[in-house]
Design a protein around this motif. Structure first.
Motif, PDB file in Angstrom:
ATOM      1  N   GLU A  78      24.637  42.236  42.349  1.00  0.00           N
ATOM      2  CA  GLU A  78      23.495  42.876  42.862  1.00  0.00           C
ATOM      3  C   GLU A  78      23.864  44.354  42.769  1.00  0.00           C
ATOM      4  O   GLU A  78      25.074  44.942  43.077  1.00  0.00           O
ATOM      5  N   PRO A  79      22.733  45.170  42.885  1.00  0.00           N
ATOM      6  CA  PRO A  79      23.169  46.597  42.646  1.00  0.00           C
ATOM      7  C   PRO A  79      23.491  46.924  44.367  1.00  0.00           C
ATOM      8  O   PRO A  79      23.117  46.386  45.191  1.00  0.00           O
ATOM      9  N   PRO A  80      24.234  48.222  44.528  1.00  0.00           N
ATOM     10  CA  PRO A  80      24.773  48.639  45.686  1.00  0.00           C
ATOM     11  C   PRO A  80      23.566  48.890  46.524  1.00  0.00           C
ATOM     12  O   PRO A  80      22.666  49.683  45.976  1.00  0.00           O
ATOM     13  N   GLY A  81      23.636  48.795  48.067  1.00  0.00           N
ATOM     14  CA  GLY A  81      22.748  49.520  48.770  1.00  0.00           C
ATOM     15  C   GLY A  81      23.397  50.679  49.659  1.00  0.00           C
ATOM     16  O   GLY A  81      24.384  50.779  49.168  1.00  0.00           O
ATOM     17  N   ILE A  82      22.615  51.188  50.254  1.00  0.00           N
ATOM     18  CA  ILE A  82      23.246  52.282  51.103  1.00  0.00           C
ATOM     19  C   ILE A  82      24.518  52.085  51.750  1.00  0.00           C
ATOM     20  O   ILE A  82      25.477  52.884  51.734  1.00  0.00           O
ATOM     21  N   GLY A  83      24.614  51.188  52.417  1.00  0.00           N
ATOM     22  CA  GLY A  83      25.602  50.742  53.143  1.00  0.00           C
ATOM     23  C   GLY A  83      27.242  50.540  52.368  1.00  0.00           C
ATOM     24  O   GLY A  83      28.112  51.129  52.837  1.00  0.00           O
ATOM     25  N   THR A  84      26.872  49.923  51.072  1.00  0.00           N
ATOM     26  CA  THR A  84      27.752  49.772  50.384  1.00  0.00           C
ATOM     27  C   THR A  84      28.336  51.112  49.542  1.00  0.00           C
ATOM     28  O   THR A  84      29.666  51.167  49.406  1.00  0.00           O
ATOM     29  N   MET A  85      27.595  52.139  49.235  1.00  0.00           N
ATOM     30  CA  MET A  85      27.787  53.350  48.659  1.00  0.00           C
ATOM     31  C   MET A  85      28.543  54.168  49.811  1.00  0.00           C
ATOM     32  O   MET A  85      28.984  55.008  49.312  1.00  0.00           O
ATOM     33  N   LEU A  86      28.120  54.083  50.969  1.00  0.00           N
ATOM     34  CA  LEU A  86      28.631  54.897  51.997  1.00  0.00           C
ATOM     35  C   LEU A  86      29.922  54.400  52.416  1.00  0.00           C
ATOM     36  O   LEU A  86      30.724  55.036  52.391  1.00  0.00           O
ATOM     37  N   MET A  87      30.282  53.016  52.411  1.00  0.00           N
ATOM     38  CA  MET A  87      31.714  52.613  52.358  1.00  0.00           C
ATOM     39  C   MET A  87      32.461  53.058  51.106  1.00  0.00           C
ATOM     40  O   MET A  87      33.602  53.736  51.298  1.00  0.00           O
ATOM     41  N   ARG A  88      31.987  52.966  49.968  1.00  0.00           N
ATOM     42  CA  ARG A  88      32.443  53.405  48.688  1.00  0.00           C
ATOM     43  C   ARG A  88      33.053  54.863  48.934  1.00  0.00           C
ATOM     44  O   ARG A  88      34.180  55.195  48.415  1.00  0.00           O
ATOM     45  N   HIS A  89      31.976  55.631  49.370  1.00  0.00           N
ATOM     46  CA  HIS A  89      32.298  56.986  49.287  1.00  0.00           C
ATOM     47  C   HIS A  89      33.175  57.602  50.239  1.00  0.00           C
ATOM     48  O   HIS A  89      34.304  58.334  50.293  1.00  0.00           O
ATOM     49  N   PHE A  90      32.867  57.295  51.726  1.00  0.00           N
ATOM     50  CA  PHE A  90      33.591  57.796  52.912  1.00  0.00           C
ATOM     51  C   PHE A  90      34.614  57.108  53.158  1.00  0.00           C
ATOM     52  O   PHE A  90      35.765  57.997  53.570  1.00  0.00           O
ATOM     53  N   VAL A  91      34.682  55.787  53.234  1.00  0.00           N
ATOM     54  CA  VAL A  91      35.787  55.150  53.715  1.00  0.00           C
ATOM     55  C   VAL A  91      36.763  55.266  52.380  1.00  0.00           C
ATOM     56  O   VAL A  91      38.106  55.714  52.638  1.00  0.00           O
ATOM     57  N   GLY A  92      36.393  55.309  51.204  1.00  0.00           N
ATOM     58  CA  GLY A  92      37.319  55.505  50.144  1.00  0.00           C
ATOM     59  C   GLY A  92      37.911  56.833  50.028  1.00  0.00           C
ATOM     60  O   GLY A  92      39.217  57.136  49.736  1.00  0.00           O
ATOM     61  N   GLY A  93      36.891  57.814  50.424  1.00  0.00           N
ATOM     62  CA  GLY A  93      37.284  59.248  50.499  1.00  0.00           C
ATOM     63  C   GLY A  93      38.342  59.575  51.648  1.00  0.00           C
ATOM     64  O   GLY A  93      39.026  60.369  51.606  1.00  0.00           O
ATOM     65  N   LEU A  94      38.081  58.947  52.786  1.00  0.00           N
ATOM     66  CA  LEU A  94      39.105  59.127  53.813  1.00  0.00           C
ATOM     67  C   LEU A  94      40.519  58.520  53.409  1.00  0.00           C
ATOM     68  O   LEU A  94      41.432  59.232  53.748  1.00  0.00           O
ATOM     69  N   VAL A  95      40.574  57.477  52.748  1.00  0.00           N
ATOM     70  CA  VAL A  95      41.879  56.894  52.290  1.00  0.00           C
ATOM     71  C   VAL A  95      42.384  58.013  51.365  1.00  0.00           C
ATOM     72  O   VAL A  95      43.673  58.071  51.236  1.00  0.00           O
ATOM     73  N   TYR A  96      41.456  58.479  50.175  1.00  0.00           N
ATOM     74  CA  TYR A  96      42.058  59.584  49.317  1.00  0.00           C
ATOM     75  C   TYR A  96      42.562  60.629  50.029  1.00  0.00           C
ATOM     76  O   TYR A  96      43.741  61.371  49.950  1.00  0.00           O
ATOM     77  N   GLY A  97      41.923  61.015  51.132  1.00  0.00           N
ATOM     78  CA  GLY A  97      42.312  62.357  52.177  1.00  0.00           C
ATOM     79  C   GLY A  97      43.542  62.190  52.719  1.00  0.00           C
ATOM     80  O   GLY A  97      44.360  62.806  52.877  1.00  0.00           O
TER      81      GLY A  97
END
Length: 132
Positions: A78-97
């Motif tokens: 299925e296409p990603p929803g807003i929650g999925t994209m927030l997890m992908r962007h913010f939590v992933g970004g937090l790990v990268y940071g």
């Protein structure tokens, strides 16, 4: 079943997004703001909105991904929803940071070497990038 997208096609889509969307936005902001104050913050904010909202609105695509024939999907296809994209962007970004960018390098190797071509932010959000 979809075929997962590898490193080079994903990199190409990111570069296309930067050229087609990021560069014009930066130039317009430079013209509007004059040479300076807050321009980088506004550009980063707009880039963040683009990378989160466009895949939600456009069924997993960004402009670069659409051109390259790839898209972000959840593991169930299925296409990603807003929650999925927030997890992908913010939590992933937090790990990268937190890892001072080391996780970005690890993610690049994961996409290049793993059979499922999933990066750290894909694992966190339960997504994958696939060919159409």
């Amino acid at each position: 079943m979809f075929m997962n997208a590898g490193f080079w096609i994903r990199l190409g889509a990111i570069l296309l997004d930067g050229l087609i969307i990021g560069l014009p936005v930066a130039l317009i902001l430079m013209l509007i703001t004059g040479n300076g104050f807050g321009e980088e913050r506004i550009s980063n904010f707009l880039s963040m909105l683009y990378s989160i909202l466009v895949p939600v609105i456009w069924g997993g695509y960004t402009v670069g991904k659409k051109i390259c024939g790839i898209r972000i999907v959840k593991l169930d296809g299925e296409p990603p929803g807003i929650g999925t994209m927030l997890m992908r962007h913010f939590v992933g970004g937090l790990v990268y940071g937190i890892t001072c960018g080391i996780a970005v390098i690890v993610s690049a190797f994961m996409v290049g070497l793993r059979e499922d071509k999933r990066s750290i932010h894909d694992l966190i959000a339960g997504t994958e990038v696939v060919h159409d």
